[in-house]
Design an enzyme around this catalytic site. Structure first.
Site, PDB file in Angstrom:
ATOM      1  N   TYR A 145       0.704  -1.213  -0.058  1.00 46.01           N
ATOM      2  CA  TYR A 145      -0.042   0.043  -0.036  1.00 46.01           C
ATOM      3  C   TYR A 145       1.040   1.269  -0.138  1.00 46.01           C
ATOM      4  CZ  TYR A 145      -3.783   3.017   1.675  1.00 46.01           C
ATOM      5  OH  TYR A 145      -4.587   3.928   2.044  1.00 46.01           O
ATOM      6  N   THR A 175      -9.547   8.407   8.535  1.00 46.13           N
ATOM      7  CA  THR A 175     -10.912   8.967   8.216  1.00 46.13           C
ATOM      8  C   THR A 175     -11.902   7.752   8.694  1.00 46.13           C
ATOM      9  OG1 THR A 175     -10.059  10.388   6.590  1.00 46.13           O
ATOM     10  CG2 THR A 175     -12.504  10.019   6.652  1.00 46.13           C
TER      11      THR A 175
HETATM   12  P1  NAD Z   1     -12.910   1.851   0.413  1.00 48.61           P
HETATM   13  O1  NAD Z   1     -12.231   0.340   0.251  1.00 48.61           O
HETATM   14  O2  NAD Z   1     -14.160   2.231   1.184  1.00 48.61           O
HETATM   15  O3  NAD Z   1     -12.888   2.453  -1.133  1.00 48.61           O
HETATM   16  C1  NAD Z   1     -12.166   2.342  -2.118  1.00 48.61           C
HETATM   17  C2  NAD Z   1     -12.834   1.762  -3.308  1.00 48.61           C
HETATM   18  O4  NAD Z   1     -11.857   1.608  -4.558  1.00 48.61           O
HETATM   19  C3  NAD Z   1     -13.720   0.592  -3.072  1.00 48.61           C
HETATM   20  O5  NAD Z   1     -15.111   1.018  -3.570  1.00 48.61           O
HETATM   21  C4  NAD Z   1     -13.110  -0.187  -4.141  1.00 48.61           C
HETATM   22  O6  NAD Z   1     -13.983  -1.233  -4.759  1.00 48.61           O
HETATM   23  C5  NAD Z   1     -12.364   0.506  -5.324  1.00 48.61           C
HETATM   24  N1  NAD Z   1     -11.459  -0.031  -5.905  1.00 48.61           N
HETATM   25  C6  NAD Z   1     -10.367  -0.791  -5.604  1.00 48.61           C
HETATM   26  N2  NAD Z   1      -9.693  -0.881  -6.634  1.00 48.61           N
HETATM   27  C7  NAD Z   1     -10.241  -0.641  -7.661  1.00 48.61           C
HETATM   28  C8  NAD Z   1      -9.973  -0.519  -9.241  1.00 48.61           C
HETATM   29  N3  NAD Z   1      -8.634  -1.450  -9.554  1.00 48.61           N
HETATM   30  N4  NAD Z   1     -10.691  -0.123  -9.978  1.00 48.61           N
HETATM   31  C9  NAD Z   1     -12.000   0.563  -9.482  1.00 48.61           C
HETATM   32  N5  NAD Z   1     -12.289   0.714  -8.245  1.00 48.61           N
HETATM   33  C10 NAD Z   1     -11.527  -0.047  -7.287  1.00 48.61           C
HETATM   34  O7  NAD Z   1     -11.728   2.889   1.061  1.00 48.61           O
HETATM   35  P2  NAD Z   1     -11.663   4.273   1.543  1.00 48.61           P
HETATM   36  O8  NAD Z   1     -11.435   4.364   2.963  1.00 48.61           O
HETATM   37  O9  NAD Z   1     -13.150   4.843   1.035  1.00 48.61           O
HETATM   38  O10 NAD Z   1     -10.646   4.961   0.952  1.00 48.61           O
HETATM   39  C11 NAD Z   1     -10.738   5.784  -0.510  1.00 48.61           C
HETATM   40  C12 NAD Z   1      -9.391   6.335  -0.742  1.00 48.61           C
HETATM   41  O11 NAD Z   1      -8.807   7.293   0.287  1.00 48.61           O
HETATM   42  C13 NAD Z   1      -8.213   5.196  -1.123  1.00 48.61           C
HETATM   43  O12 NAD Z   1      -7.447   5.609  -2.265  1.00 48.61           O
HETATM   44  C14 NAD Z   1      -7.301   5.286   0.337  1.00 48.61           C
HETATM   45  O13 NAD Z   1      -6.009   5.043   0.066  1.00 48.61           O
HETATM   46  C15 NAD Z   1      -7.654   6.654   0.820  1.00 48.61           C
HETATM   47  N6  NAD Z   1      -7.528   6.877   2.134  1.00 48.61           N
HETATM   48  C16 NAD Z   1      -8.461   6.694   2.998  1.00 48.61           C
HETATM   49  C17 NAD Z   1      -7.944   6.758   4.336  1.00 48.61           C
HETATM   50  C18 NAD Z   1      -8.990   6.298   5.112  1.00 48.61           C
HETATM   51  O14 NAD Z   1      -8.720   6.645   6.385  1.00 48.61           O
HETATM   52  N7  NAD Z   1     -10.289   5.792   5.008  1.00 48.61           N
HETATM   53  C19 NAD Z   1      -6.815   7.186   4.680  1.00 48.61           C
HETATM   54  C20 NAD Z   1      -5.849   7.417   3.817  1.00 48.61           C
HETATM   55  C21 NAD Z   1      -6.090   7.457   2.408  1.00 48.61           C
END
Ligand code: NAD
Ligand code: UDP
Length: 311
Positions: A145, A175
């Site tokens: 990651y 988040t």
């Molecule tokens: P999540 O898993 O709920 O959402 C990620 C989405 O991406 C999912 O719906 C998944 O199906 C989709 N996805 C994954 N691979 C894919 C692909 N190859 N093609 C199309 N769709 C794809 O996670 P989240 O918490 O909503 O995170 C969203 C973004 O924010 C991510 O990039 C994550 O790295 C970043 N982020 C989140 C947090 C957090 O605390 N939630 C912190 C830092 C960064």
């Protein structure tokens, strides 16, 4: 504007879609549903200004018509998810970022990469400012990651420098909020669903590691402000209120009437010992800082999980 949100059926992505629609934009959510679900966007289906495209962004992306802006959020995000899908995580951070940047270039669209505090790894500088380069183990389990996101940042800035693309990077810190999956393994849904079902709260290690939790509407607001600004980042988007995981477990038990107690489990490899964003840059450049208090955000999240778990 006409805006594409990759990962739009995920936790943060679905809230971002909602906010963009509220602000009057047309939204296309693209997702392969690896870790997300159409349940998160079912309430938006049928609107004329919203559409869902089931597609894996590591493959060539075709979008008909103009696009003004792309938010690239697609990626597994919880440690449990990216350990389950290590190759998909590396591919979406590398190939998926390349494909979405290429799309932004042909559409002459602006672009935001959702990066992460994980680019700082197990940080040796605390709190973490954007000019800290991090302490990442490339071959450890979390490396899939961390390094995918570090590559994603590098290629985003390369497109900015080489192609003149209006591309920006947000480094999102922990988040939380409604629409996290109860079983995604992250500490917020884990502790809430354990407490709601009278199972013991599993604190990893001795619980002295720290995190700083940001409510999802604040994170989304930070992304929206970055879209509207001239600043390219990278910029930390997170809440600087830091607490230990033991304190957080007690906090959850204080808010949920439960028979659970706290049990200790082995600390996962390379689990960062501390994490807290320095948000000076976000305050200065975006006029942004989080406003939702942990008590309020957690109560909303607990309500959501009560409905999900029907307790
Ligand atoms: P999540 O898993 O709920 O959402 C990620 C989405 O991406 C999912 O719906 C998944 O199906 C989709 N996805 C994954 N691979 C894919 C692909 N190859 N093609 C199309 N769709 C794809 O996670 P989240 O918490 O909503 O995170 C969203 C973004 O924010 C991510 O990039 C994550 O790295 C970043 N982020 C989140 C947090 C957090 O605390 N939630 C912190 C830092 C960064
Ligand atoms: N954690 C925990 N018990 C759990 C899940 C997580 O003690 O059931 C700890 C984890 O070891 C880490 C912190 O909580 O120190 C935050 O973990 P999470 O998976 O939410 O995200 P991270 O910040 O590690 O990416």
């Amino acid at each position: 504007m006409r805006i594409l949100v990759t990962g739009g059926a995920g936790f943060i992505g679905s809230h971002l879609c909602e906010r963009l629609l509220t602000d009057g934009h047309e939204v296309l959510a693209m997702d392969n549903l690896l870790t997300g679900s159409t349940d998160n966007i079912a309430h938006l289906a049928g609107r004329g200004d919203f559409s869902f495209i089931h597609h894996d962004v590591t493959n060539y992306i075709f979008v008909q018509g103009k696009l003004d802006f792309i938010f690239h959020l697609a990626s597994p995000a919880s440690p449990v998810d990216y350990l389950t899908y290590p190759i998909q995580t590396l591919k979406v951070g590398s190939l998926g970022t390349h494909k979405t940047l290429g799309l932004a270039l042909v559409k002459e669209a602006g672009y935001i990469l959702a990066s992460t505090s994980e680019v700082y790894g197990d940080p040796l500088v605390h709190p973490q400012p954007e000019d800290y380069w991090g302490n990442v183990n490339p071959v450890g389990p979390r490396g899939v990651y961390d390094e995918a996101k570090r590559f994603a940042e590098a290629i985003t800035f390369a497109y900015r420098r080489y192609h003149g693309l209006n591309a920006k990077v947000a480094r999102i810190f922990n988040t939380y909020g409604p629409r996290m999956r109860a079983d995604d393994g992250r500490v917020v849904p884990a502790f809430i669903s354990q407490a709601l079902s009278d199972r013991n709260l599993t604190v990893f290690g001795n619980g002295s590691q720290t995190r700083s939790f940001c409510y999802v509407s604040d994170t989304v607001d930070g992304l929206i402000r970055l879209m509207g600004s001239d600043f390219s980042g990278p910029v930390n988007i997170g809440n600087p209120d830091e607490m230990t995981i033991s304190e957080f477990a007690k906090f959850v038990l204080d808010r949920i009437d439960s028979r659970s107690s706290i049990v200790y489990r082995e600390l996962p490899e390379d689990d960062p010992k501390v994490r807290k964003p320095d948000i000076s840059l976000a305050i200065e450049k975006l006029g942004w800082k989080p406003v939702v208090e942990l008590e309020k955000g957690m109560d909303r999240t607990i309500e959501y999980f009560k409905e999900q778990l029907r307790v």
